[in-house]
Design a protein around this motif. Structure first.
Motif, mmCIF file in Angstrom:
data_model
loop_
_atom_site.group_PDB
_atom_site.id
_atom_site.type_symbol
_atom_site.label_atom_id
_atom_site.label_comp_id
_atom_site.label_asym_id
_atom_site.label_seq_id
_atom_site.Cartn_x
_atom_site.Cartn_y
_atom_site.Cartn_z
ATOM 1 N N TRP A 46 0.822 -1.213 0.000
ATOM 2 C CA TRP A 46 0.000 0.000 0.000
ATOM 3 C C TRP A 46 0.860 1.270 0.000
ATOM 4 O O TRP A 46 0.410 2.325 -0.456
ATOM 5 C CB TRP A 46 -0.920 0.029 1.234
ATOM 6 C CG TRP A 46 -0.148 -0.091 2.511
ATOM 7 C CD1 TRP A 46 0.183 -1.247 3.159
ATOM 8 C CD2 TRP A 46 0.459 0.977 3.262
ATOM 9 N NE1 TRP A 46 0.949 -0.970 4.262
ATOM 10 C CE2 TRP A 46 1.128 0.390 4.352
ATOM 11 C CE3 TRP A 46 0.497 2.362 3.121
ATOM 12 C CZ2 TRP A 46 1.818 1.129 5.292
ATOM 13 C CZ3 TRP A 46 1.194 3.113 4.065
ATOM 14 C CH2 TRP A 46 1.837 2.497 5.134
ATOM 15 N N LYS A 47 2.095 1.137 0.512
ATOM 16 C CA LYS A 47 2.940 2.313 0.753
ATOM 17 C C LYS A 47 3.256 3.078 -0.534
ATOM 18 O O LYS A 47 3.234 4.312 -0.551
ATOM 19 C CB LYS A 47 4.243 1.828 1.417
ATOM 20 C CG LYS A 47 5.072 2.927 1.990
ATOM 21 C CD LYS A 47 6.372 2.405 2.577
ATOM 22 C CE LYS A 47 7.109 1.508 1.635
ATOM 23 N NZ LYS A 47 8.518 1.284 1.987
ATOM 24 N N LEU A 49 1.717 2.258 -3.543
ATOM 25 C CA LEU A 49 0.635 1.996 -4.499
ATOM 26 C C LEU A 49 0.185 3.236 -5.291
ATOM 27 O O LEU A 49 -0.022 3.153 -6.504
ATOM 28 C CB LEU A 49 -0.551 1.403 -3.720
ATOM 29 C CG LEU A 49 -1.575 0.586 -4.475
ATOM 30 C CD1 LEU A 49 -0.934 -0.575 -5.216
ATOM 31 C CD2 LEU A 49 -2.612 0.049 -3.486
ATOM 32 N N TYR A 53 1.076 1.830 -9.150
ATOM 33 C CA TYR A 53 -0.011 0.914 -9.484
ATOM 34 C C TYR A 53 0.065 0.439 -10.940
ATOM 35 O O TYR A 53 0.697 1.079 -11.793
ATOM 36 C CB TYR A 53 -1.373 1.556 -9.185
ATOM 37 C CG TYR A 53 -1.652 2.849 -9.905
ATOM 38 C CD1 TYR A 53 -2.296 2.847 -11.126
ATOM 39 C CD2 TYR A 53 -1.255 4.069 -9.365
ATOM 40 C CE1 TYR A 53 -2.548 4.038 -11.795
ATOM 41 C CE2 TYR A 53 -1.496 5.262 -10.022
ATOM 42 C CZ TYR A 53 -2.144 5.239 -11.229
ATOM 43 O OH TYR A 53 -2.385 6.405 -11.889
ATOM 44 N N VAL A 199 -0.679 -6.425 -0.450
ATOM 45 C CA VAL A 199 -1.648 -5.439 0.054
ATOM 46 C C VAL A 199 -2.750 -6.192 0.803
ATOM 47 O O VAL A 199 -3.477 -6.992 0.210
ATOM 48 C CB VAL A 199 -2.257 -4.611 -1.105
ATOM 49 C CG1 VAL A 199 -3.282 -3.619 -0.571
ATOM 50 C CG2 VAL A 199 -1.167 -3.876 -1.876
ATOM 51 N N TYR A 203 -6.085 -2.443 3.666
ATOM 52 C CA TYR A 203 -5.201 -1.464 2.999
ATOM 53 C C TYR A 203 -5.432 -1.450 1.490
ATOM 54 O O TYR A 203 -4.608 -0.948 0.746
ATOM 55 C CB TYR A 203 -3.738 -1.813 3.292
ATOM 56 C CG TYR A 203 -3.272 -1.351 4.663
ATOM 57 C CD1 TYR A 203 -2.603 -0.143 4.824
ATOM 58 C CD2 TYR A 203 -3.529 -2.095 5.798
ATOM 59 C CE1 TYR A 203 -2.188 0.299 6.063
ATOM 60 C CE2 TYR A 203 -3.121 -1.672 7.062
ATOM 61 C CZ TYR A 203 -2.457 -0.471 7.185
ATOM 62 O OH TYR A 203 -2.054 -0.029 8.419
ATOM 63 N N SER A 204 -6.566 -2.040 1.046
ATOM 64 C CA SER A 204 -6.701 -2.294 -0.396
ATOM 65 C C SER A 204 -7.610 -1.318 -1.133
ATOM 66 O O SER A 204 -7.902 -1.507 -2.309
ATOM 67 C CB SER A 204 -7.214 -3.723 -0.622
ATOM 68 O OG SER A 204 -8.541 -3.852 -0.150
ATOM 69 N N THR A 207 -6.747 -0.142 -4.618
ATOM 70 C CA THR A 207 -6.625 -1.145 -5.694
ATOM 71 C C THR A 207 -8.007 -1.261 -6.340
ATOM 72 O O THR A 207 -8.948 -0.556 -5.950
ATOM 73 C CB THR A 207 -6.211 -2.526 -5.149
ATOM 74 O OG1 THR A 207 -7.320 -3.057 -4.396
ATOM 75 C CG2 THR A 207 -4.992 -2.445 -4.246
ATOM 76 N N TYR A 391 -4.739 7.553 2.225
ATOM 77 C CA TYR A 391 -3.312 7.251 2.382
ATOM 78 C C TYR A 391 -2.803 7.740 3.736
ATOM 79 O O TYR A 391 -2.042 7.050 4.419
ATOM 80 C CB TYR A 391 -2.488 7.871 1.247
ATOM 81 C CG TYR A 391 -1.054 7.392 1.299
ATOM 82 C CD1 TYR A 391 -0.694 6.180 0.719
ATOM 83 C CD2 TYR A 391 -0.074 8.113 1.977
ATOM 84 C CE1 TYR A 391 0.615 5.703 0.801
ATOM 85 C CE2 TYR A 391 1.235 7.650 2.068
ATOM 86 C CZ TYR A 391 1.566 6.445 1.473
ATOM 87 O OH TYR A 391 2.856 5.974 1.570
ATOM 88 N N GLU A 394 -3.858 5.237 6.367
ATOM 89 C CA GLU A 394 -3.176 3.939 6.246
ATOM 90 C C GLU A 394 -1.764 4.047 6.825
ATOM 91 O O GLU A 394 -1.324 3.219 7.602
ATOM 92 C CB GLU A 394 -3.105 3.514 4.775
ATOM 93 C CG GLU A 394 -4.441 3.033 4.236
ATOM 94 C CD GLU A 394 -4.406 2.716 2.747
ATOM 95 O OE1 GLU A 394 -3.371 2.954 2.094
ATOM 96 O OE2 GLU A 394 -5.432 2.229 2.226
ATOM 97 N N ARG A 395 -1.095 5.114 6.437
ATOM 98 C CA ARG A 395 0.284 5.293 6.884
ATOM 99 C C ARG A 395 0.333 5.540 8.397
ATOM 100 O O ARG A 395 1.134 4.949 9.113
ATOM 101 C CB ARG A 395 0.913 6.458 6.123
ATOM 102 C CG ARG A 395 2.368 6.520 6.302
ATOM 103 C CD ARG A 395 3.054 7.463 5.335
ATOM 104 N NE ARG A 395 4.452 7.320 5.606
ATOM 105 C CZ ARG A 395 5.322 6.683 4.831
ATOM 106 N NH1 ARG A 395 4.956 6.197 3.693
ATOM 107 N NH2 ARG A 395 6.569 6.553 5.211
#
Ligand code: PA5
Length: 441
Positions: A46-47, A49, A53, A199, A203-204, A207, A391, A394-395
């Protein structure tokens, strides 16, 4: 893109010295993420992505969404947990909970996130007579809730459009090579999109898991990705930037027995964003008998239900308030001649101003009542903010979990109930557990 972390309502609870004191732990956690040498390091896809991608797949997602929008009335998205919450959070954040009532939009219904027959039957009724497509999302391809819904919905799809239409109308988002769903797709020729190996479910969202339903809802996914890419640029250093600072503050508060984080927004369109956050933080941090319990609220609505507890109940809560500065559709309060409701003192004020003042008044009251408030303010409600915000959290979640000493990327605890459920339902291989459970309970 700009995010402001306002620490005005944290001052009585977290000192500058404490923030300095925790900085080495932040730096260590940051380096686990950056250098990919912490626990769970095979789930850090994910970091990068938003920059890295798969562009070919991204174009295919847009084409598939266009086809669904042009030829369909409805997309039914089947998935649970990380394979569900992000897409729904995104659609509701950018439109509202009433998205499906909007004219000229392809409706997006979510199924397979419960075992409720009432809920699944409702969806079957809603799609009856419509041109509809089915997006099954499951990384493992074996999760019970979506698998059951998928089985029921395939039957309906076949009844509505015939067997030969299945490969046209089913789109699967799953693992690149493993799992029962992937195997089925290969056999039947369904279009597939990939959840990368590195991922994890929660965390997806950036995508195909989140992007296809978003694109069908008319969200510009290029802008979502560019907002997320901006967040990569803003938070890829180990200074006390907003992301690292937020992770640090959460841990400092936890160490002072603030064990519940209440995600708050003053916009109902953030209700599902709260749900996404609850999963992200709950599954990432709640392990080894540790972790902040994530909860969600919409104010001022919930001030009329939870407000009393927050103000005067057990002092275990801190709040993270998410807001955005600019409102597109405002309302101006008009003056009335008789002022029978006594509201003329608000005449000519925008409703957004009143909402902001409610926020400020509440943060002051809660802070004075012993509830720390972290305020995160974004510029406005748009696609770029959404990507940025996904993001950022997530981070922050990865860093925060590493600070607290747990692996952010596994979820061993969710297996216990599943094993019991399989045993009690009589699944092959669970006979011994069934006997044990039936004796004990
Ligand atoms: O974050 C996670 O890993 C979980 O919440 C999963 O997303 C959820 O259990 C669904 O799993 P799957 O996509 O394998 O069906």
């Amino acid at each position: 893109m700009h995010l402001k972390l306002n620490d005005e309502f944290l001052k009585p609870f977290v000192s500058l010295e404490e923030l300095d004191g925790i900085e080495p732990e932040v730096k260590r956690a940051f380096s686990y993420v950056e250098n990919e040498n912490g626990p769970g390091n095979d789930f850090l896809g994910w970091k990068t992505l938003p920059l890295d991608y798969d562009k070919e797949e991204f174009d295919r997602i847009k084409k598939c969404a266009d086809k669904i929008k042009q030829t369909g009335d409805v997309l039914v998205v089947v998935g649970i947990g990380g394979s569900y919450l992000g897409a729904r959070a995104a659609i509701e954040f950018l439109y509202s909970q009433n998205y499906n009532a909007l004219k000229d939009k392809t409706k997006v219904y979510f199924a397979g996130n419960t075992l409720s027959p009432e809920s699944l039957n409702e969806i079957l009724q809603l799609i009856d007579g419509k041109s509809w497509y089915l997006n099954i999302i499951s990384k493992s391809g074996t999760t019970t809730e979506p698998s059951i819904a998928f089985r029921v919905l395939i039957e309906k799809l076949e009844k509505d459009f015939g067997k030969e239409a299945l490969s046209e109308r089913i789109i699967a988002t799953t693992d690149k090579s493993r799992g029962a769903l992937k195997q089925l797709c290969d056999e039947k020729g369904y279009e597939t999109f990939v959840i990368p190996d590195n991922v994890g479910g929660r965390y997806s969202v950036l995508t195909a898991v989140g992007l296809l339903p978003m694109a069908v809802a008319g969200i510009d996914i290029d802008k979502v990705m560019s907002g997320a890419a901006q967040a990569v640029a803003d938070f890829s250093d180990d200074s006390m930037n907003a992301c690292n600072k937020y992770a640090a503050i959460r841990n400092l508060l936890y160490r002072k027995d603030k064990t519940v984080e209440l995600f708050v927004s003053y916009e109902p369109s953030c209700l599902m964003l709260n749900e996404w956050l609850k999963q992200l933080f709950g599954e990432s941090e709640g392990k080894d008998e540790k972790g902040i319990f994530p909860a969600g609220a919409i104010f001022s609505t919930d001030l009329h239900s939870l407000g009393q507890y927050i103000q005067e109940g057990k002092k275990q809560i801190f709040e993270t308030v998410i807001s955005y500065k600019t409102v597109d559709n405002d309302i101006i309060i008009k003056e009335t001649e008789d002022n029978s409701d006594g509201l003329n003192f608000l005449a000519d004020k925008k409703l957004s101003e009143i909402n902001d003042i409610a926020k400020r008044a509440t943060s002051i009251a809660h802070c004075n009542g012993g509830v720390p408030v972290i305020e995160l303010e974004f510029e406005k409600r748009d696609e770029a903010t959404l990507g940025y915000l996904f993001y950022f959290f997530e981070r922050a979640c990865g860093i925060s979990a590493y600070i607290s000493g747990v692996n952010p990327f596994n979820q061993p605890g969710v297996e216990s109930y599943k094993k019991n459920m399989f045993a009690l339902l009589g699944k092959e291989g669970f006979e011994e557990l069934k006997e044990k459970l039936e004796k004990e309970f």
